[in-house]
Design an enzyme around this catalytic site. Structure first.
Site, PDB file in Angstrom:
ATOM      1  N   CYS A  15      35.402 189.247 130.539  1.00  0.00           N
ATOM      2  CA  CYS A  15      35.716 189.879 131.468  1.00  0.00           C
ATOM      3  C   CYS A  15      34.635 190.911 132.406  1.00  0.00           C
ATOM      4  O   CYS A  15      33.792 191.152 131.774  1.00  0.00           O
ATOM      5  CB  CYS A  15      37.126 190.756 131.483  1.00  0.00           C
ATOM      6  SG  CYS A  15      36.680 192.201 130.302  1.00  0.00           S
ATOM      7  N   CYS A  18      34.193 193.897 130.872  1.00  0.00           N
ATOM      8  CA  CYS A  18      33.123 193.932 129.665  1.00  0.00           C
ATOM      9  C   CYS A  18      31.881 193.886 130.054  1.00  0.00           C
ATOM     10  O   CYS A  18      30.883 194.428 129.426  1.00  0.00           O
ATOM     11  CB  CYS A  18      33.813 192.870 128.975  1.00  0.00           C
ATOM     12  SG  CYS A  18      35.498 192.610 128.447  1.00  0.00           S
ATOM     13  N   ASP A 393      22.507 175.079 168.078  1.00  0.00           N
ATOM     14  CA  ASP A 393      21.404 174.398 168.780  1.00  0.00           C
ATOM     15  C   ASP A 393      21.473 173.198 169.093  1.00  0.00           C
ATOM     16  O   ASP A 393      22.144 172.324 168.527  1.00  0.00           O
ATOM     17  CB  ASP A 393      20.033 174.629 167.832  1.00  0.00           C
ATOM     18  CG  ASP A 393      18.760 173.976 168.382  1.00  0.00           C
ATOM     19  OD1 ASP A 393      18.582 174.297 169.317  1.00  0.00           O
ATOM     20  OD2 ASP A 393      18.214 172.909 167.810  1.00  0.00           O
TER      21      ASP A 393
END
Length: 703
Positions: A15, A18, A393
């Site tokens: 996790c 952690c 562009d």
């Protein structure tokens, strides 16, 4: 003496919290100056002299394993089930305890010992982190779970304490599995380039590790082999499948002097390739590095979740404490209300909320990379999803970038001779349109090279002229021939000239001082996909599309009408494009700019999101663009917008669902229905559902 930075691959981080604890533990090592853990990419960068053993000791609370990046092999990672052996064994102990409780006469002490063993084995990593957090007054999900399990054991709820530990371990295992799935796009890229290549050096052929290959070496690639290094084709012709780099599904023919990339597949020819980059600098290596960094960047929604969780966890602890104490003091029923307080701690665990955003970000960025789109961070992923205006562009983005002859009108009985004279003049010119004239002559096999041109000269801003067969021949704009006194003939062909100009075409005339022989119309043709792309963007909710160009307004407006762009700004210098972007943002909000990444750099940098096209192998564009379309393919733009908006929707769904599930479970406290089992199932269920919801982004295919 400066310390050396080391990079390690990590296995076992379940996790994000952690990962943060792991990072703090590494920073506490004596020989370490700085450390940074990238949870999304499962990497840790360490500045200092730490060894693998030192770093694994810092991750012992989670049984984290590390491998130096140089020795990392994506195919040799520890199997998922082996990594969770403790979970499997603890589950077996709980199953045995339940069998003994319900179908045998074994003593309560024996079953309690079995459950206690299951709690210790299945929750060892949880307790390591939770107890350390308690000593440091750090209250995260593992702290809450540790308190809840210990409290349940104290009041004699051994069965529920064991189930809570196992379900939490399953939840973390599923979270780890889902993150592995989310990372799979990048892991696939990591294993795509061969680790060795056949190199010809000093006349000798030898198989070499890519780390030992030097710039200038000649790499030999047989049909059906993957390229291990970036380089330039020296000898041979072949089709190359460039999908891992550019996302192109159709192989591209490569000839001598063409650039090729590591990780691409040689299809049918034998190639000799001069290596131009070291292994660490190849395009695929840069893409992997940039995507991993992008996956680690916190998106705005993730920052919100992190801030929310920082306040949410202490609030849950206070609510749990008050639930356990106040009703108990009023009723004297301590066992029931302490149990309810422990259940609140479990249901309040913010697992689902914390994982809701990063798993979606990691998955979306990985999916984009797999389809040839490099998104440089979660912030840009979200901003693209909010965009309702895009500026383009013109040259090289909406158009092919090179003018082509579209029409020829002859006023002579010898058309071939007229065009050969025009091509012969342009062959001596440096004008941008000369290449288009010569290409047309070559395509139509017009023998212009045999035409002798003497006294060639350019007429500034008007055209060119030269002597052919004793007569001066002119090529240039209608203005030049008006000055030569041919206004009457110009009036006769004015309708044709006006029609060409209205279509956005440039007119070039050829003639003598007394007559016009030829009119040629040229145009930088739009890409065949441009109109469909603009239409698709409008369908996706892009309300304003702009074309920014330095071209003449008449040419620009003709192309705008053809492509159904909502607005055009013509005659702009690069600095003026940037000014337009800045002013638009101030007045109307976010806008994206799409360009070729070179002359449009100022506007790309000024835009909310700068999107560079055709950047495969272009180091500067890869580094500076917010989003890079690796292939020269405009069709990837709607895909990127659609993916970003889908990711935004999923993030919002996940956050709402994670918080909603918590609120519903907490409301069960009022009638006293909330149990530890319901609490952990609601937490695990929410975590699993938000993860599966985010993983739907893996199914998103390129357009």
């Amino acid at each position: 003496m400066s310390s050396k930075e080391q990079v390690f691959r990590v296995q076992g981080m379940s996790c994000a919290n952690c990962a943060k604890t792991f990072e703090n533990n590494i920073k506490r090592l004596k020989a370490v100056e700085q450390a940074k853990v990238n949870f999304a990419a499962s990497k840790v960068s360490v500045l200092g002299e730490a060894t693998v053993k030192d770093i694994e000791k810092a991750g012992a609370f989670e049984n984290i394993k590390v491998i130096h990046e140089d020795g990392f092999d994506v195919d040799q990672q520890e199997p998922f089930l082996l990594r969770h052996f403790r979970l499997v064994f603890a589950s077996m102990l709980i199953t045995a305890a339940f069998i003994f409780i319900h179908w045998t006469g074994i003593s309560k002490i024996a079953t309690t010992l079995l459950l206690a063993a299951a709690i210790l084995i299945g929750g060892i990593n949880l307790f390591r982190a939770g107890i350390v957090n308690l000593t440091r007054l750090r209250f995260d999900m593992k702290t809450l779970m540790t308190i809840a399990v210990i409290g349940a054991a104290i009041i004699g709820e051994w069965q529920e304490a064991a189930i809570v530990v196992i379900l939490f371990a399953i939840s973390e295992a599923l979270e780890a599995y889902s993150m592995d799935k989310a990372r799979q796009s990048i892991q696939a890229l990591m294993g795509i380039a061969p680790k060795q290549a056949l190199i010809k050096r000093h006349g000798t052929e030898q198989l070499m590790d890519i780390a030992d290959i030097q710039i200038g070496d000649i790499m030999l690639v047989k049909p059906g082999e993957k390229l291990a290094m970036d380089g330039v084709v020296m000898h041979g012709v072949s089709a190359i499948n460039q999908a891992p780099i550019t996302g192109e599904s159709i192989p591209v023919e490569k000839n001598p002097d063409d650039t090729v990339f590591a990780g691409t597949m040689n299809q049918d020819g034998f190639l000799e390739i001069k290596v131009t980059k070291l292994a660490k600098d190849t395009t695929i290596a840069k893409i992997i590095h940039l995507v991993e960094e992008a996956q680690a960047e916190r998106a705005p929604s993730q920052a919100f979740v992190d801030r929310f969780a920082a306040y949410y966890t202490p609030i849950i602890m206070v609510i749990a404490l008050l639930t356990a104490i106040i009703p108990s003091l009023l009723t004297g029923n301590w066992s029931t209300w302490v149990y309810q307080g422990l259940a609140i701690l479990v249901v309040g665990c913010p697992c689902a909320l914390v994982i809701s955003t990063p798993v979606a970000i990691v998955t979306a960025i990985g999916t984009a990379a797999r389809n040839g789109v490099l998104i440089k961070g979660g912030i840009y992923l979200e901003e693209i999803g909010h965009i309702h205006s895009i500026a383009f562009d013109k040259t090289g983005t909406l158009t092919m970038g090179e003018p082509h002859v579209t029409d020829t009108v002859y006023f002579t009985d010898d058309p071939a001779q007229a065009f050969s004279m025009l091509a012969a003049l342009e062959n001596k010119s440096q004008h941008p349109l000369a290449k288009a004239i010569l290409a047309h002559a070559e395509t139509n096999h017009i023998p212009y090279k045999r035409v002798q041109v003497d006294h060639f000269s350019s007429l500034q801003g008007k055209g060119i002229h030269g002597m052919m067969n004793g007569e001066i021949i002119y090529a240039g704009s209608p203005k030049l021939f008006a000055e030569l006194g041919l206004q009457k003939q110009l009036d006769e062909i004015a309708t044709s000239i006006s029609a060409f100009q209205a279509a956005g075409k440039t007119i070039m005339l050829l003639g003598t001082a007394t007559e016009i022989l030829l009119a040629v119309a040229l145009r930088d043709e739009p890409r065949k996909e441009s109109k469909a792309v603009i239409s698709r963007l409008h369908q996706l909710g892009i309300q304003h599309s702009f074309m920014l160009t330095g071209d003449h307004p008449e040419t620009a407006h003709a192309l705008t009408d053809e492509l159904a762009i909502t607005d055009v700004k013509a005659g702009l210098m690069p600095a003026e494009k940037m000014d337009f972007i800045k002013q638009y943002e101030q007045r109307n909000g976010p806008i994206a700019m799409v360009g070729d990444g070179i002359n449009d750099t100022p506007a790309l940098a000024a835009a909310t999101v700068g999107i560079a096209m055709g950047t495969a192998g272009t180091d500067s564009a890869l580094e500076t663009a917010d989003v890079a379309l690796m292939g020269d393919d405009l069709k990837k733009l709607p895909f990127t917008v659609q993916l970003s908006r889908r990711a935004l929707t999923i993030i919002k769904q996940n956050i709402a669902f994670a918080i909603g599930m918590k609120l519903i479970a907490l409301l069960l406290v009022i009638p006293g229905w909330l149990t530890l089992w319901i609490a952990i199932f609601s937490d695990m269920g929410a975590t699993l559902l938000v993860t599966l919801n985010a993983l739907r982004l893996l199914r998103k295919k390129g357009i």
